[in-house]
Design a protein around this motif. Structure first.
Motif, PDB file in Angstrom:
ATOM      1  N   SER A  92       0.701  -1.254   0.079  1.00  0.00           N
ATOM      2  CA  SER A  92      -0.026  -0.028   0.007  1.00  0.00           C
ATOM      3  C   SER A  92       0.890   1.372   0.054  1.00  0.00           C
ATOM      4  O   SER A  92       0.475   2.189  -0.364  1.00  0.00           O
ATOM      5  CB  SER A  92      -0.996   0.105   1.191  1.00  0.00           C
ATOM      6  OG  SER A  92      -0.260  -0.138   2.407  1.00  0.00           O
ATOM      7  N   SER A 140     -10.747  -4.556  -2.008  1.00  0.00           N
ATOM      8  CA  SER A 140     -11.113  -3.603  -1.041  1.00  0.00           C
ATOM      9  C   SER A 140     -12.331  -3.059  -1.125  1.00  0.00           C
ATOM     10  O   SER A 140     -13.008  -2.478  -0.117  1.00  0.00           O
ATOM     11  CB  SER A 140      -9.928  -2.514  -0.806  1.00  0.00           C
ATOM     12  OG  SER A 140      -9.829  -1.799  -1.968  1.00  0.00           O
ATOM     13  N   ARG A 141     -12.716  -2.646  -2.427  1.00  0.00           N
ATOM     14  CA  ARG A 141     -14.163  -2.014  -2.507  1.00  0.00           C
ATOM     15  C   ARG A 141     -14.297  -2.360  -3.947  1.00  0.00           C
ATOM     16  O   ARG A 141     -13.712  -2.291  -4.884  1.00  0.00           O
ATOM     17  CB  ARG A 141     -14.032  -0.514  -2.335  1.00  0.00           C
ATOM     18  CG  ARG A 141     -15.252   0.179  -2.439  1.00  0.00           C
ATOM     19  CD  ARG A 141     -15.034   1.581  -2.252  1.00  0.00           C
ATOM     20  NE  ARG A 141     -16.528   2.074  -1.876  1.00  0.00           N
ATOM     21  CZ  ARG A 141     -16.683   3.512  -1.723  1.00  0.00           C
ATOM     22  NH1 ARG A 141     -15.738   4.224  -1.742  1.00  0.00           N
ATOM     23  NH2 ARG A 141     -17.935   3.858  -1.652  1.00  0.00           N
ATOM     24  N   TYR A 156     -11.565  -2.172  -6.838  1.00  0.00           N
ATOM     25  CA  TYR A 156     -10.306  -1.720  -5.954  1.00  0.00           C
ATOM     26  C   TYR A 156      -9.589  -2.739  -5.389  1.00  0.00           C
ATOM     27  O   TYR A 156     -10.371  -3.651  -4.496  1.00  0.00           O
ATOM     28  CB  TYR A 156     -10.490  -0.532  -4.984  1.00  0.00           C
ATOM     29  CG  TYR A 156     -11.031   0.405  -5.415  1.00  0.00           C
ATOM     30  CD1 TYR A 156     -10.248   1.583  -6.189  1.00  0.00           C
ATOM     31  CD2 TYR A 156     -12.332   0.886  -5.865  1.00  0.00           C
ATOM     32  CE1 TYR A 156     -10.484   2.822  -6.612  1.00  0.00           C
ATOM     33  CE2 TYR A 156     -12.949   2.084  -6.456  1.00  0.00           C
ATOM     34  CZ  TYR A 156     -12.075   2.964  -6.845  1.00  0.00           C
ATOM     35  OH  TYR A 156     -12.584   4.138  -7.313  1.00  0.00           O
ATOM     36  N   GLY A 179      -6.656  -4.932  -2.996  1.00  0.00           N
ATOM     37  CA  GLY A 179      -6.310  -5.150  -1.817  1.00  0.00           C
ATOM     38  C   GLY A 179      -5.467  -3.716  -1.284  1.00  0.00           C
ATOM     39  O   GLY A 179      -5.206  -3.561  -0.079  1.00  0.00           O
ATOM     40  N   GLY A 237      -5.756  -0.980  -2.822  1.00  0.00           N
ATOM     41  CA  GLY A 237      -6.422   0.148  -3.144  1.00  0.00           C
ATOM     42  C   GLY A 237      -6.291   0.743  -4.454  1.00  0.00           C
ATOM     43  O   GLY A 237      -6.697   1.964  -4.946  1.00  0.00           O
TER      44      GLY A 237
END
Length: 179
Positions: A29, A90-91, A147, A149, A151
């Motif tokens: 990240s 994530s999303r 998205y 993991g 982002g």
């Protein structure tokens, strides 16, 4: 990451483990990109920093797909989204609108949650109703925003459903006579 040169370069300090190996955990990240990564290792000997080796690894971008099936019997469209990602998700968002009437005046963004997971493959199912889109019939568009993991947005996929229609309406007539 090797994307855009060294714009995300970070220096991490190693920690010596019980076996005498030096170990570093790198949060992806902090770098937020897919593709190849370069790792250079330096050590300090007698107060001097020296290059001791290098390695590389890669992070694959998620692979996504979307499909939809219109159901005239209940005025709905059921979308199926499949995402393969080795670093998680994530999303996931799915904006949907009727493109036949009014452009995006009926757009709704749906957050997709609770996937079925098999290994590194995530499958989402979402049923939308034309009643939530101003009862508009016609051509429906959906764009998939996934998205991973760390982002990072996966390449956007689209799904177009032609001829989504409301359920048929049955009208009846009853005549009574007053007498």
């Amino acid at each position: 990451s090797n994307v855009n040169g060294q714009d995300d370069i970070r220096w991490y300090s190693g920690v010596k483990n019980s076996r005498g190996d030096w170990v570093v955990s790198v949060p992806l990240s902090n770098h937020r990109s897919h593709g190849s990564y370069s790792v250079h290792v330096y050590a300090t000997f007698f107060g001097r920093q020296m290059f001791v080796g290098s390695t590389s690894f890669s992070v694959a971008a998620p692979v996504t797909s979307i499909s939809g099936v219109a159901n005239r019997a209940n005025g709905s469209i059921t979308y199926t989204v499949t995402i393969s990602s080795s670093i998680g998700i994530s999303r996931v968002q799915l904006p949907v609108w009727c493109n036949s009437t009014g452009g995006q005046d009926d757009i709704r963004w749906y957050d997709l949650t609770s996937p079925t997971v098999s290994g590194s493959t995530y499958t989402y199912t979402k049923t939308i109703y034309l009643s939530d889109h101003k009862y508009q019939s016609g051509y429906y568009a959906a764009h998939l925003y996934a998205y991973d993991g760390i982002g990072v947005l996966a390449p956007i996929k689209t799904c177009d459903i032609a001829n989504a229609q409301l359920p048929p309406i049955t009208l009846g007539y009853t005549h009574t006579t007053d007498g």
